[in-house]
Design a protein around this motif. Structure first.
Motif, short mmCIF file in Angstrom:
data_model
loop_
_atom_site.label_atom_id
_atom_site.label_comp_id
_atom_site.label_asym_id
_atom_site.label_seq_id
_atom_site.Cartn_x
_atom_site.Cartn_y
_atom_site.Cartn_z
N UNK A 123 -25.92 -7.63 8.65
CA UNK A 123 -25.01 -8.67 7.74
C UNK A 123 -24.20 -8.40 5.83
N UNK A 124 -24.83 -6.61 5.83
CA UNK A 124 -24.01 -5.79 4.94
C UNK A 124 -22.81 -5.41 5.44
N UNK A 125 -22.82 -5.27 6.78
CA UNK A 125 -21.48 -4.40 7.23
C UNK A 125 -20.24 -5.58 7.41
N UNK A 126 -20.50 -7.03 7.96
CA UNK A 126 -19.60 -7.93 7.84
C UNK A 126 -19.39 -8.08 6.40
N UNK A 127 -20.03 -7.77 5.16
CA UNK A 127 -19.61 -8.64 3.23
C UNK A 127 -18.60 -7.52 3.16
N UNK A 128 -19.02 -6.14 3.56
CA UNK A 128 -18.25 -5.12 3.30
C UNK A 128 -16.85 -5.02 4.03
N UNK A 129 -16.91 -5.45 5.19
CA UNK A 129 -15.34 -5.57 5.84
C UNK A 129 -14.84 -6.45 5.11
N UNK A 130 -15.16 -7.75 4.85
CA UNK A 130 -15.00 -9.03 4.03
C UNK A 130 -14.04 -8.28 2.61
N UNK A 131 -14.75 -7.71 1.38
CA UNK A 131 -14.84 -6.64 0.46
C UNK A 131 -13.57 -5.90 0.72
N UNK A 132 -13.70 -4.64 1.19
CA UNK A 132 -11.88 -4.23 2.31
C UNK A 132 -10.81 -4.71 2.33
N UNK A 133 -11.29 -5.79 3.09
CA UNK A 133 -10.07 -6.54 4.01
C UNK A 133 -9.41 -7.31 2.98
N UNK A 134 -10.35 -7.85 2.03
CA UNK A 134 -10.19 -8.67 0.47
C UNK A 134 -9.28 -8.08 -0.40
N UNK A 135 -9.76 -6.92 -0.32
CA UNK A 135 -8.79 -6.09 -1.65
C UNK A 135 -7.88 -5.43 -1.05
N UNK A 136 -7.27 -5.15 0.27
CA UNK A 136 -6.04 -4.82 0.66
C UNK A 136 -5.33 -5.71 0.53
N UNK A 137 -5.73 -7.57 1.39
CA UNK A 137 -4.45 -8.55 1.51
C UNK A 137 -4.14 -8.56 0.14
N UNK B 135 -4.15 -6.24 6.44
CA UNK B 135 -4.46 -5.93 7.85
C UNK B 135 -5.27 -7.03 9.08
N UNK B 136 -5.71 -6.41 10.01
CA UNK B 136 -6.22 -6.93 11.49
C UNK B 136 -7.05 -6.33 11.99
N UNK B 137 -7.18 -7.09 12.85
CA UNK B 137 -8.40 -6.51 13.67
C UNK B 137 -7.56 -6.03 15.68
N UNK B 138 -8.06 -5.58 16.36
CA UNK B 138 -7.60 -4.70 17.87
C UNK B 138 -8.41 -5.51 18.96
N UNK B 139 -9.66 -5.72 18.07
CA UNK B 139 -11.04 -5.96 18.67
C UNK B 139 -11.67 -6.61 17.64
N UNK B 140 -12.85 -6.34 18.58
CA UNK B 140 -13.61 -7.00 17.13
C UNK B 140 -14.45 -5.75 16.51
#
Length: 271
Positions: free
Chosen positions: A195-209, A215-220
């Motif tokens: 759960x924390x990993x998903x939240x951290x990814x959202x925060x990182x991508x949100x800051x970047x955007x 930002x994007x994903x070439x796979x899951x």
């Protein structure tokens, strides 16, 4: 098919010269809901004074707007072009009052200023007041810039992604302000890390955007970032969630070294 969701009110705040941006931001919020609300369990409700207030003789106009929509908003998306707005009995403008009132209430407040050329007939007094207000906000948090209504829409979408972790935590009934993750009794350590990993990814991508990165994903499990200068980065966060979080932090440090700024909280700090 019905589904359960947490609804968050998003206040669209701006002076009157940003009408195109207001329409674009509202459209972006509706588009986000169509694409992401089912999977995320979150619905963002755009709120505007034009459609969300009722005429009534109960004080000055801005105080009525505050009572009817500002104080009930969960998130604020604010932006400026060349004007600061109309003076109120309490502040330099209605939009400025909404920003400061919401920030003082510890709500997530996102603020952008236009980088587009000003019109030739710009009101210099309005512009000077706007620049002064922008300067006053610089010690309260991170401010954004945008070049066009379409660019602003991109930044707003990133901000919505950034706010998901906080809104989801509030929807679970957590009483504290979440940052990267929130601890709860019951789930296993692996579940917590996932759960924390998903939240951290959202925060990182949100800051970047929000800062103009792509930002994007070439796979899951593989994250791809591109800086505004065109430099590309990728990192796999596969495997054990605990190890993936450590890898994500190393990736974040690399991105920071190339200019990315990452805020762990989404609210503007209090003075």
């Amino acid at each position: 098919m019905t589904f359960r969701a947490t609804v968050a009110r998003v206040l669209i705040a701006s002076p009157g010269d940003a009408q195109s941006e207001r329409d674009q931001v509202e459209q972006t919020i509706h588009q986000w809901n169509a694409e992401r609300s089912l999977a995320s369990g979150i619905i963002f409700m755009p709120v505007r004074w034009e459609t969300g207030t009722v005429p009534v003789l109960e004080g000055d106009g801005q105080s009525i707007v505050n009572r009817q929509i500002v104080d009930d908003a969960d998130i604020v998306m604010a932006f400026f072009k060349s004007r600061i707005g109309t003076l109120t009995p309490r502040g330099i403008s209605g939009t400025a009052e909404e920003i400061l009132r919401s920030a003082d209430a510890s709500k997530p407040v996102h603020v952008w200023f236009s980088k587009a050329p000003h019109p030739t007939d710009v009101d210099t007094r309005q512009l000077d007041a706007l620049r002064s207000f922008e300067k006053s906000l610089q010690d309260r948090g991170l401010l954004g810039r945008y070049e066009s209504p379409e660019a602003l829409a991109h930044h707003v979408r990133g901000a919505l992604e950034h706010d998901i972790a906080r809104i989801a935590a509030l929807g679970r009934g957590d009483t504290h302000q979440p940052t990267i993750s929130t601890r709860r009794s019951g789930p296993s350590t692996a579940d917590h890390h996932a759960e924390a990993l998903r939240a951290e990814i959202e925060i990182l991508t949100g800051n970047a955007a929000a800062q103009g990165w792509t930002t994007g994903k070439s796979s899951t499990t593989t994250l791809r970032f591109e800086s505004p200068k065109g430099r590309k980065f990728s990192r796999s966060v596969a495997g054990d969630p605990g190890s993936a979080r450590q890898e994500l932090r190393r990736f974040e440090r690399e991105l920071r070294s190339f200019g990315l700024r990452v805020n762990r909280t989404v609210r503007v700090p209090e003075r």
